[in-house]
Write an enzyme that holds these catalytic residues in place. Structure first.
Site, PDB file in Angstrom:
ATOM      1  N   LYS A 115      -6.440  -9.478 -23.248  1.00 61.28           N
ATOM      2  CA  LYS A 115      -5.630 -10.519 -22.620  1.00 61.28           C
ATOM      3  C   LYS A 115      -4.181 -10.464 -23.075  1.00 61.28           C
ATOM      4  CE  LYS A 115      -9.012 -14.095 -21.466  1.00 61.28           C
ATOM      5  NZ  LYS A 115      -9.339 -15.520 -21.556  1.00 61.28           N
ATOM      6  N   LYS A 207     -14.971  -5.811 -12.896  1.00 64.34           N
ATOM      7  CA  LYS A 207     -15.715  -7.074 -12.865  1.00 64.34           C
ATOM      8  C   LYS A 207     -15.223  -7.975 -11.737  1.00 64.34           C
ATOM      9  CE  LYS A 207     -16.573 -10.087 -16.147  1.00 64.34           C
ATOM     10  NZ  LYS A 207     -16.601 -10.837 -17.417  1.00 64.34           N
ATOM     11  N   LYS A 210     -11.803 -14.040 -11.020  1.00 67.13           N
ATOM     12  CA  LYS A 210     -11.069 -15.111 -10.355  1.00 67.13           C
ATOM     13  C   LYS A 210      -9.635 -14.695 -10.063  1.00 67.13           C
ATOM     14  CE  LYS A 210      -9.333 -17.426 -14.516  1.00 67.13           C
ATOM     15  NZ  LYS A 210      -9.151 -16.255 -15.298  1.00 67.13           N
TER      16      LYS A 210
END
Ligand code: TRP
Length: 344
Positions: A115, A207, A210
């Site tokens: 991240k 993956k 969102k």
């Protein structure tokens, strides 16, 4: 290690766009565990602010996750559904755990590295300390079992390390305060079933996310039937028919993903799905997948829409859950303060 009564805890971040990955990887498992365990399910809004998030979005997302929990079948009366920021003990215990966890442990967290990327000097301190808050979420209820996706396994191991170090460092005080040999359980991950990793419908090696720019990469819980059908029809495949054996899925990420999604939604194994569809081309399989996906997701989406019309009702559920969560968390936190030597 003394034994602790079994208790399930898990959390979902209110960061928007709840999708099939959240459902199959987490919420569907939360629902199933209610039959056998005492369960506490948390909307982890304090985790959501580790990265920038506009307040109006956060507010809407908290309601969305709450509605998804209820619409999917979590019973907020028998179990507990609440949002993290309403129970101050999470933040209190997280501070204690910041002082138990070591820099080296947190430095090894792959999710932080992913991240933060090249931006590590400029991300929040909260993003770095995130796993200590997650440990506090679980351990403030002395929960023993945590349903999570593969991507949270490392964080859960860290929770165990924190619990173990607290038990060791304060062993004498824990005993002197009347808590026996160990104060915290070492929480176990519950990771099972097909499709704990749901991949993008556009790229079987990524993956489902969102934040993917293409909405066609994911099935959102809020999608209506036509949208679900269209996204599945447009999902990427390869040119071969489906294999009849599991081994035939190797090197075919898109086929593997769609078969995994079918299996998880239909409550079958991937082998059973291939037994039925092996040798067929994708158009027939996709038509069947549309049916199981619509059957599973459309009622949840419709119920969410209903629930979201009445934010007062959702807030009443969260308030009631928070009050009951606090009843468990407050005495644990009081005991932690005594163990540490805080004067109260
Ligand atoms: N980190 C988890 C995720 O992103 C969410 C989470 C926060 C959580 N606290 C938790 C999950 C405690 C399980 C237990 O998915």
């Amino acid at each position: 290690m003394p034994s602790f009564p079994p208790r399930v805890f898990s959390g979902v971040q209110p960061t928007g766009n709840l999708h099939l990955g959240n459902y199959l990887g987490a919420i569907k498992k939360f629902v199933a565990l209610q039959a056998t365990h005492e369960c506490i399910y948390c909307v982890v809004d304090m985790h959501a602010i580790t990265v920038p998030l506009p307040p109006a979005d956060l507010r809407a997302n908290i309601r969305e996750v709450t509605a998804a929990f209820i619409a999917a079948g979590i019973d907020p009366k028998k179990h507990i559904v609440f949002n993290q920021s309403q129970v101050a003990e999470h933040a209190e215990l997280a501070w204690v755990f910041n002082c138990v966890a070591r820099m080296g442990w947190l430095n090894r967290m792959t999710q932080f590295k992913d991240k933060a990327g090249k931006n590590s000097e400029n991300v929040s301190v909260g993003l770095f300390a995130y796993p200590a808050l997650m440990a506090a979420d679980i351990l403030v209820y002395r929960a023993t079992h945590v349903p999570v996706g593969e991507d949270q396994k490392q964080h859960l191991e860290l929770s165990r390390d924190i619990a173990q170090k607290f038990n060791n460092d304060f062993a004498d005080s824990i005993a002197a305060c009347g808590h026996g040999e160990a104060f915290f359980p070492l929480p176990e991950p519950l990771i099972q079933g097909p499709a704990t990793r749901v991949m993008s419908l556009r790229d079987g090696s990524k993956k489902m996310s969102k934040s993917d720019a293409s909405d066609y990469s994911r099935l959102n819980l809020s999608d209506d039937r036509d949208t679900i059908a269209q996204k599945i029809r447009k999902a990427k495949t390869d040119a071969e028919p489906l294999p009849s054996e599991l081994a035939g899925l190797a090197g075919r990420p898109e086929a593997d993903n769609l078969v995994g999604i079918f299996a998880a939604l239909a409550g079958e194994s991937k082998a059973e799905v291939l037994n039925r569809f092996g040798g067929q081309n994708f158009s027939g399989f996709k038509a069947a997948l549309v049916d199981v996906a619509v059957d599973a997701l459309d009622p949840i989406g419709a119920e969410m829409k209903q629930l979201l019309k009445d934010s007062g009702h959702l807030e009443a559920i969260l308030n009631d859950g928070a009050a009951r969560a606090r009843e468990i968390a407050a005495p644990v936190m009081t005991a932690v303060k005594d163990i540490l030597g805080f004067v109260r």
